[in-house]
Write a protein that holds these residues in place. Structure first.
Motif, PDB file in Angstrom:
ATOM      1  N   ALA A   1      39.001  28.485  60.448  1.00  0.00           N
ATOM      2  CA  ALA A   1      37.729  29.197  60.592  1.00  0.00           C
ATOM      3  C   ALA A   1      37.028  28.822  61.896  1.00  0.00           C
ATOM      4  O   ALA A   1      36.466  29.689  62.593  1.00  0.00           O
ATOM      5  CB  ALA A   1      36.825  28.896  59.400  1.00  0.00           C
ATOM      6  N   ALA A   2      37.060  27.531  62.264  1.00  0.00           N
ATOM      7  CA  ALA A   2      36.427  27.098  63.506  1.00  0.00           C
ATOM      8  C   ALA A   2      37.141  27.690  64.721  1.00  0.00           C
ATOM      9  O   ALA A   2      36.494  28.091  65.700  1.00  0.00           O
ATOM     10  CB  ALA A   2      36.429  25.570  63.589  1.00  0.00           C
ATOM     11  N   PHE A   3      38.472  27.758  64.662  1.00  0.00           N
ATOM     12  CA  PHE A   3      39.229  28.334  65.784  1.00  0.00           C
ATOM     13  C   PHE A   3      38.925  29.822  65.929  1.00  0.00           C
ATOM     14  O   PHE A   3      38.746  30.332  67.047  1.00  0.00           O
ATOM     15  CB  PHE A   3      40.726  28.118  65.562  1.00  0.00           C
ATOM     16  CG  PHE A   3      41.582  28.502  66.745  1.00  0.00           C
ATOM     17  CD1 PHE A   3      41.964  27.546  67.669  1.00  0.00           C
ATOM     18  CD2 PHE A   3      42.001  29.821  66.937  1.00  0.00           C
ATOM     19  CE1 PHE A   3      42.752  27.884  68.771  1.00  0.00           C
ATOM     20  CE2 PHE A   3      42.777  30.177  68.025  1.00  0.00           C
ATOM     21  CZ  PHE A   3      43.152  29.206  68.952  1.00  0.00           C
ATOM     22  N   ILE A   4      38.869  30.537  64.799  1.00  0.00           N
ATOM     23  CA  ILE A   4      38.565  31.975  64.846  1.00  0.00           C
ATOM     24  C   ILE A   4      37.168  32.206  65.420  1.00  0.00           C
ATOM     25  O   ILE A   4      36.946  33.135  66.211  1.00  0.00           O
ATOM     26  CB  ILE A   4      38.696  32.588  63.442  1.00  0.00           C
ATOM     27  CG1 ILE A   4      40.164  32.579  62.993  1.00  0.00           C
ATOM     28  CG2 ILE A   4      38.150  34.012  63.412  1.00  0.00           C
ATOM     29  CD1 ILE A   4      40.374  33.048  61.566  1.00  0.00           C
ATOM     30  N   THR A   5      36.208  31.384  65.037  1.00  0.00           N
ATOM     31  CA  THR A   5      34.849  31.513  65.565  1.00  0.00           C
ATOM     32  C   THR A   5      34.823  31.317  67.071  1.00  0.00           C
ATOM     33  O   THR A   5      34.107  32.019  67.794  1.00  0.00           O
ATOM     34  CB  THR A   5      33.931  30.469  64.900  1.00  0.00           C
ATOM     35  OG1 THR A   5      33.919  30.697  63.482  1.00  0.00           O
ATOM     36  CG2 THR A   5      32.511  30.571  65.437  1.00  0.00           C
ATOM     37  N   GLU A   6      35.631  30.380  67.562  1.00  0.00           N
ATOM     38  CA  GLU A   6      35.629  30.074  68.997  1.00  0.00           C
ATOM     39  C   GLU A   6      36.448  31.064  69.810  1.00  0.00           C
ATOM     40  O   GLU A   6      36.065  31.422  70.928  1.00  0.00           O
ATOM     41  CB  GLU A   6      36.179  28.663  69.202  1.00  0.00           C
ATOM     42  CG  GLU A   6      36.152  28.187  70.650  1.00  0.00           C
ATOM     43  CD  GLU A   6      36.589  26.750  70.793  1.00  0.00           C
ATOM     44  OE1 GLU A   6      36.964  26.360  71.922  1.00  0.00           O
ATOM     45  OE2 GLU A   6      36.545  26.007  69.786  1.00  0.00           O
ATOM     46  N   HIS A   7      37.575  31.567  69.259  1.00  0.00           N
ATOM     47  CA  HIS A   7      38.491  32.405  70.048  1.00  0.00           C
ATOM     48  C   HIS A   7      38.622  33.837  69.527  1.00  0.00           C
ATOM     49  O   HIS A   7      39.337  34.638  70.135  1.00  0.00           O
ATOM     50  CB  HIS A   7      39.880  31.752  70.080  1.00  0.00           C
ATOM     51  CG  HIS A   7      39.894  30.376  70.670  1.00  0.00           C
ATOM     52  ND1 HIS A   7      39.869  30.142  72.023  1.00  0.00           N
ATOM     53  CD2 HIS A   7      39.913  29.152  70.080  1.00  0.00           C
ATOM     54  CE1 HIS A   7      39.898  28.830  72.261  1.00  0.00           C
ATOM     55  NE2 HIS A   7      39.911  28.207  71.085  1.00  0.00           N
ATOM     56  N   GLN A   8      37.981  34.164  68.418  1.00  0.00           N
ATOM     57  CA  GLN A   8      38.035  35.505  67.826  1.00  0.00           C
ATOM     58  C   GLN A   8      39.461  35.948  67.478  1.00  0.00           C
ATOM     59  O   GLN A   8      39.807  37.132  67.534  1.00  0.00           O
ATOM     60  CB  GLN A   8      37.405  36.559  68.768  1.00  0.00           C
ATOM     61  CG  GLN A   8      35.891  36.536  68.784  1.00  0.00           C
ATOM     62  CD  GLN A   8      35.359  35.319  69.540  1.00  0.00           C
ATOM     63  OE1 GLN A   8      35.740  35.101  70.684  1.00  0.00           O
ATOM     64  NE2 GLN A   8      34.493  34.544  68.908  1.00  0.00           N
ATOM     65  N   ARG A   9      40.311  35.026  67.107  1.00  0.00           N
ATOM     66  CA  ARG A   9      41.669  35.332  66.634  1.00  0.00           C
ATOM     67  C   ARG A   9      42.200  34.130  65.883  1.00  0.00           C
ATOM     68  O   ARG A   9      41.692  33.019  66.023  1.00  0.00           O
ATOM     69  CB  ARG A   9      42.603  35.675  67.794  1.00  0.00           C
ATOM     70  CG  ARG A   9      42.792  34.544  68.788  1.00  0.00           C
ATOM     71  CD  ARG A   9      43.767  34.906  69.903  1.00  0.00           C
ATOM     72  NE  ARG A   9      43.890  33.844  70.877  1.00  0.00           N
ATOM     73  CZ  ARG A   9      44.687  32.787  70.747  1.00  0.00           C
ATOM     74  NH1 ARG A   9      45.440  32.670  69.658  1.00  0.00           N
ATOM     75  NH2 ARG A   9      44.748  31.854  71.681  1.00  0.00           N
ATOM     76  N   ARG A  10      43.243  34.372  65.073  1.00  0.00           N
ATOM     77  CA  ARG A  10      43.853  33.274  64.342  1.00  0.00           C
ATOM     78  C   ARG A  10      44.706  32.430  65.288  1.00  0.00           C
ATOM     79  O   ARG A  10      45.323  32.965  66.213  1.00  0.00           O
ATOM     80  CB  ARG A  10      44.722  33.788  63.191  1.00  0.00           C
ATOM     81  CG  ARG A  10      43.925  34.392  62.045  1.00  0.00           C
ATOM     82  CD  ARG A  10      44.852  34.753  60.893  1.00  0.00           C
ATOM     83  NE  ARG A  10      45.470  33.565  60.299  1.00  0.00           N
ATOM     84  CZ  ARG A  10      44.907  32.829  59.360  1.00  0.00           C
ATOM     85  NH1 ARG A  10      43.693  33.150  58.906  1.00  0.00           N
ATOM     86  NH2 ARG A  10      45.534  31.785  58.865  1.00  0.00           N
TER      87      ARG A  10
END
Length: 365
Positions: A215-224
């Motif tokens: 979830a934190a990665f998606i928030t930062e990069h807008q992708r899985r």
């Protein structure tokens, strides 16, 4: 025409002027004063073979109490403040002499606890009646998680009241926080503990950590994230990430076994035509039937009373068979991962074996 704010102000004034909550004819403060929280030293541990409690208690100093949580396989030894280290050594030496191996032995000094039974019965009954509906409303946002473990509404209600009693036992009125506010902060934590109890601390915490990282990665990069990106993001090796991913996959698979709560006999298993199917497909079909037989053997027994263990899905038995048969783990390794005893695993696995025997005979026929 301008509306007057007088009624609203009057209502707010009446709310502030309302007296304290009363349970069983006592205010909350009066009730807590009758059973003040006390300080003790506690030792937590599990063992590979269940202890004879009477003999074990007889070897401990006077005033020391021993409790056993059969569901978690957890022993708690409570003594006076300053005894934590001594009690831990006594437990360790007693178990060594009597051929028991301790698992996760941990002394915990300065534990503050209250016994709910020390409160007046009417006070405790009214308090539970008041905070039960409030707690259920507070847990509405966690209800999807709760229903993974407690699909029956009556079981959910019972669990909520158990949590209220647990909060009563650890609530410290001297810190100035109202009991209702304290209870609200603890409920979400205890929802997470449902997963720990059902699937083990390691698996549940691993899943929670992985989902937070994704979830934190998606928030930062807008992708899985990719596998390597997630490993770098969590500060672990790709091999460790893969092992953790397998743990999470196993946990997710357990949750998705609908036949544990449905009627396995009503689920039809279709075999492909041998004249048209390849050997590979037939092998996969046989594996599917075997998996279905294992899952069905772990389903609740509809012929027993609801208060009996067999009335619940045998999740631990399923995990024991799966991990030791297909994942190549020993029961000792699995017991350490799930923070339970080998004896407890054997009890659940034996229940599966009895049910599996008849189901495999049906398949062979």
């Amino acid at each position: 025409m301008r509306r007057s704010n007088a009624p609203r102000a009057r209502a707010q004034g009446e709310a502030f002027a309302r007296g304290p909550l009363r349970f069983g004819g006592l205010t909350e403060d009066e009730g807590w004063a009758l059973a003040p929280i006390t300080t003790l030293d506690r030792v937590h541990f599990r063992v590979d073979h269940e202890l004879p409690l009477a003999a074990f208690r007889a070897e401990l100093p006077a005033g020391v109490t021993v409790t056993y949580d059969e569901g978690d396989g957890l022993y708690r030894v409570d003594g006076a403040p300053g005894q934590a280290r001594l009690l831990a050594e006594l437990v360790r030496s007693w178990c060594a002499v009597h051929g028991r191996r301790t698992i996760g032995l941990r002394p915990e000094p300065d534990v503050r606890r209250r016994q709910p039974r020390d409160l007046p019965p009417a006070f405790l009954e009214d308090l539970c009646r008041h905070y039960g509906p409030i707690s259920l409303k507070r847990l509405q946002r966690n209800m999807s998680t709760i229903r993974l473990h407690l699909p029956d509404s009556d079981d959910i209600g019972q669990q909520v009241y158990e949590w209220i009693l647990k909060a009563v036992g650890v609530y410290d009125e001297g810190k100035g926080v109202p009991f209702g506010a304290f209870l609200a902060t603890q409920l979400s934590k205890w929802v997470h503990d449902l997963g720990r109890s059902a699937y083990g601390r390691t698996a549940t915490d691993t899943e929670n950590k992985q989902q937070k990282a994704i979830a934190a990665f998606i928030t930062e990069h807008q992708r899985r994230p990719s596998e390597r990106e997630l490993a770098a993001f969590t500060g672990q090796s790709v091999d460790a990430l893969r092992r953790n991913a397998q743990t999470v996959a196993t946990l997710t698979g357990l949750r998705n076994l609908q036949s544990l709560d449905a009627a396995p006999e009503m689920t039809e298993g279709l075999m492909p035509d041998r004249a048209q199917a390849s050997d590979d497909i037939l092998g996969e079909a046989e594996q599917t039937l075997l998996s279905h037989a294992l899952t069905a053997a772990c389903a609740p027994d509809p012929t027993v009373r609801k208060d009996q263990r067999a009335s619940l899905p045998n999740v631990l038995g399923w995990v024991t068979w799966y991990e030791t048969t297909w994942a190549g783990k020993t029961k000792t390794q699995l017991a350490a991962e799930l923070t339970t005893s080998v004896r407890n695993m054997n009890v659940h696995a034996d229940r599966v074996q009895v049910a599996m025997r008849s189901r495999l005979e049906e398949l062979a026929g």
